[in-house]
Write an enzyme that holds these catalytic residues in place. Structure first.
Site, PDB file in Angstrom:
ATOM      1  N   ASP A 107       0.861  -1.187   0.000  1.00  0.00           N
ATOM      2  CA  ASP A 107       0.000   0.000   0.000  1.00  0.00           C
ATOM      3  C   ASP A 107       0.893   1.232   0.000  1.00  0.00           C
ATOM      4  OD1 ASP A 107      -2.217   1.820   0.319  1.00  0.00           O
ATOM      5  OD2 ASP A 107      -3.326   0.200   1.294  1.00  0.00           O
ATOM      6  N   GLY A 128       4.323   1.545  -1.731  1.00  0.00           N
ATOM      7  CA  GLY A 128       4.386   1.930  -3.135  1.00  0.00           C
ATOM      8  C   GLY A 128       3.013   2.207  -3.700  1.00  0.00           C
ATOM      9  N   PHE A 130       0.353   1.244  -6.836  1.00  0.00           N
ATOM     10  CA  PHE A 130       0.143   0.221  -7.862  1.00  0.00           C
ATOM     11  C   PHE A 130       0.058   0.816  -9.264  1.00  0.00           C
ATOM     12  CE2 PHE A 130      -4.105   0.152  -5.447  1.00  0.00           C
ATOM     13  CZ  PHE A 130      -4.641   1.227  -6.126  1.00  0.00           C
ATOM     14  N   HIS A 148     -13.362  -1.308  -7.231  1.00  0.00           N
ATOM     15  CA  HIS A 148     -14.556  -0.458  -7.323  1.00  0.00           C
ATOM     16  C   HIS A 148     -14.257   1.026  -7.128  1.00  0.00           C
ATOM     17  CE1 HIS A 148     -16.041  -0.189  -2.823  1.00  0.00           C
ATOM     18  NE2 HIS A 148     -14.754   0.096  -2.933  1.00  0.00           N
TER      19      HIS A 148
END
Length: 238
Positions: A107, A128, A130, A148
């Protein structure tokens, strides 16, 4: 539910629902009318609101996790990576039930900074984005309440990054509400409005998840229902 209600009541969040016409007129999140940096940019710059948000995600997930754990055999994987996993509440629950499994929590650095592994806990922390940083290699990738948050374009970037990092026999496990094709009330339909107002994402049908997978060199293997409104969408390399 206290932390979750506190999060919804934060002025920046609450006010966004009063600006739903902005979403309807522009297609942009209502949140960006007052905060152009978006929800996650806003949280990164407001530590107290970020703390409340993280606590709300943890508290809300307790009931969901109790439904998810018995629905799938996570112990079959040697290494499980929780992508965007917050404080690791789902991953850590899995590790407690699967003592031979290693966990990787991935995360943003300011989120990872609040996580302290317990003694003898087989948990590695990787900070980090994504969107910009390498995804760690694992045998299974968890994404709970992540896809979502984003429109298709960003979701394809996230899933493609995971696809590029994963071994051929690995699995991607997306945990979300799935919009039913029938018109009865369902949590997914309420969340769909919240996603439109706040981060700009959406809930999706099973068919939409299958289409999304096909654009990332993945295929939807199965959609596993739980006793909660959440499902586990299992994807493999195409």
């Amino acid at each position: 539910m206290r932390d979750y209600i506190r999060m919804l009541g934060l002025p920046a969040f609450w006010d966004a629902f009063g600006d739903l016409d902005h979403s309807l007129r522009t297609g942009e999140p209502a949140f960006t009318k007052s905060h152009p940096e978006g929800v996650f940019g806003y949280l990164a710059g407001h530590p107290e609101e970020s703390r409340i948000f993280n606590a709300s995600m943890t508290s809300k997930s307790h009931g969901d996790i109790a439904a998810i754990l018995p629905a799938y055999d996570f112990s079959q994987f040697a290494v499980v990576a929780d992508i965007g996993g917050g404080r690791g509440h789902l991953l850590r629950a899995i590790l407690k039930r699967s003592p031979m499994t290693l966990g990787i929590l991935f995360d943003q650095p300011h989120v990872i900074a609040d996580v302290v592994p317990e003694k003898d806990e087989k948990l590695s922390l990787v900070g980090g984005s994504f969107f910009a940083d390498p995804i760690p290699e694992a045998n299974a990738y968890l994404l709970m309440n992540i896809i979502h948050d984003w429109p298709d374009k960003e979701c394809i970037k996230i899933l493609s990054a995971i696809r590029n990092a994963m071994p051929q026999d690995a699995r991607v496990l997306i945990i979300e509400t799935v919009v039913p094709s029938t018109p009865e009330p369902h949590l997914s339909k309420e969340l769909d409005i919240a996603m439109m107002a706040l981060p700009g994402g959406m809930e999706r049908t099973q068919e939409e998840y299958s289409t999304l997978a096909s654009k990332c060199a993945l295929r939807l293997v199965s959609a596993i229902a739980t006793i909660s409104p959440y499902s586990i969408l299992e994807m493999a390399a195409a």
